[in-house]
Motif scaffolding. Structure first.
Motif, mmCIF file in Angstrom:
data_model
loop_
_atom_site.group_PDB
_atom_site.id
_atom_site.type_symbol
_atom_site.label_atom_id
_atom_site.label_comp_id
_atom_site.label_asym_id
_atom_site.label_seq_id
_atom_site.Cartn_x
_atom_site.Cartn_y
_atom_site.Cartn_z
ATOM 1 N N MET A 99 0.818 -1.187 0.000
ATOM 2 C CA MET A 99 0.000 0.000 0.000
ATOM 3 C C MET A 99 0.874 1.268 0.000
ATOM 4 O O MET A 99 0.569 2.229 -0.675
ATOM 5 C CB MET A 99 -0.911 -0.020 1.222
ATOM 6 N N ALA A 100 1.951 1.248 0.756
ATOM 7 C CA ALA A 100 2.805 2.430 0.866
ATOM 8 C C ALA A 100 3.366 2.857 -0.483
ATOM 9 O O ALA A 100 3.544 4.049 -0.734
ATOM 10 C CB ALA A 100 3.940 2.167 1.849
ATOM 11 N N GLU A 101 3.620 1.897 -1.360
ATOM 12 C CA GLU A 101 4.205 2.228 -2.663
ATOM 13 C C GLU A 101 3.268 3.042 -3.542
ATOM 14 O O GLU A 101 3.725 3.817 -4.368
ATOM 15 C CB GLU A 101 4.628 0.944 -3.391
ATOM 16 N N ILE A 102 1.962 2.868 -3.398
ATOM 17 C CA ILE A 102 1.023 3.584 -4.267
ATOM 18 C C ILE A 102 0.510 4.883 -3.659
ATOM 19 O O ILE A 102 -0.190 5.632 -4.322
ATOM 20 C CB ILE A 102 -0.160 2.674 -4.686
ATOM 21 N N CYS A 103 0.866 5.156 -2.429
ATOM 22 C CA CYS A 103 0.436 6.395 -1.769
ATOM 23 C C CYS A 103 1.344 7.554 -2.162
ATOM 24 O O CYS A 103 2.531 7.374 -2.404
ATOM 25 C CB CYS A 103 0.491 6.223 -0.252
#
Length: 134
Positions: free
Chosen positions: A1-5
């Motif tokens: 999730m962190a990669e797409i935020c």
């Protein structure tokens, strides 16, 4: 999730484990472990904004801010938002039948001192809801 935020907003409430547990009900070990793991990735690290709710007499003292500064610099974290405590939710909590502990709001002097402590280490600081002169 962190990669797409676009941003990773990460709250750090107190740098002393015992005081953190007293005020939040949990020890910060897992919180600190997770942010350390995120910060180990250069691309993710650039997205992290450390958010610090500042409560006068609780976590706005020089020792806590020094520990926060050291924690951030050790992990190469460069962005912080200071969130000055306000008591606007107290009345709403009472209306809902809840009892919420009330804290003191940090003074302008306390906010600027806190921001200065972090900025002295090269951390970019924004005091949310506060207009700084200059």
């Amino acid at each position: 999730m962190a990669e797409i935020c676009d941003w990773i907003l990460y709250d750090l409430k107190h740098m002393d484990p015992e005081r953190h547990a007293f005020y939040t009900g949990v020890r910060p070990d897992l919180i600190w472990e997770n942010i350390t793991r995120l910060a180990a990735d250069l691309e993710l690290r650039e997205k992290i904004i450390i958010r610090v709710p500042l409560l006068h007499g609780v976590n706005d003292d020089e020792a806590n801010l020094e520990a926060l500064r050291d924690f951030m610099t050790k992990r190469h974290l460069a962005h912080a938002n200071l969130l000055p405590y306000h008591n606007m939710g107290i009345g709403k909590a009472r209306e809902a039948g809840l009892v919420q502990e009330e804290f003191k709001m940090p003074s302008d002097e306390d906010l600027l001192r806190a921001a200065g402590q972090l900025r002295a280490a090269g951390i970019q600081v924004e005091i949310m809801g506060y207009e700084e002169d200059g």
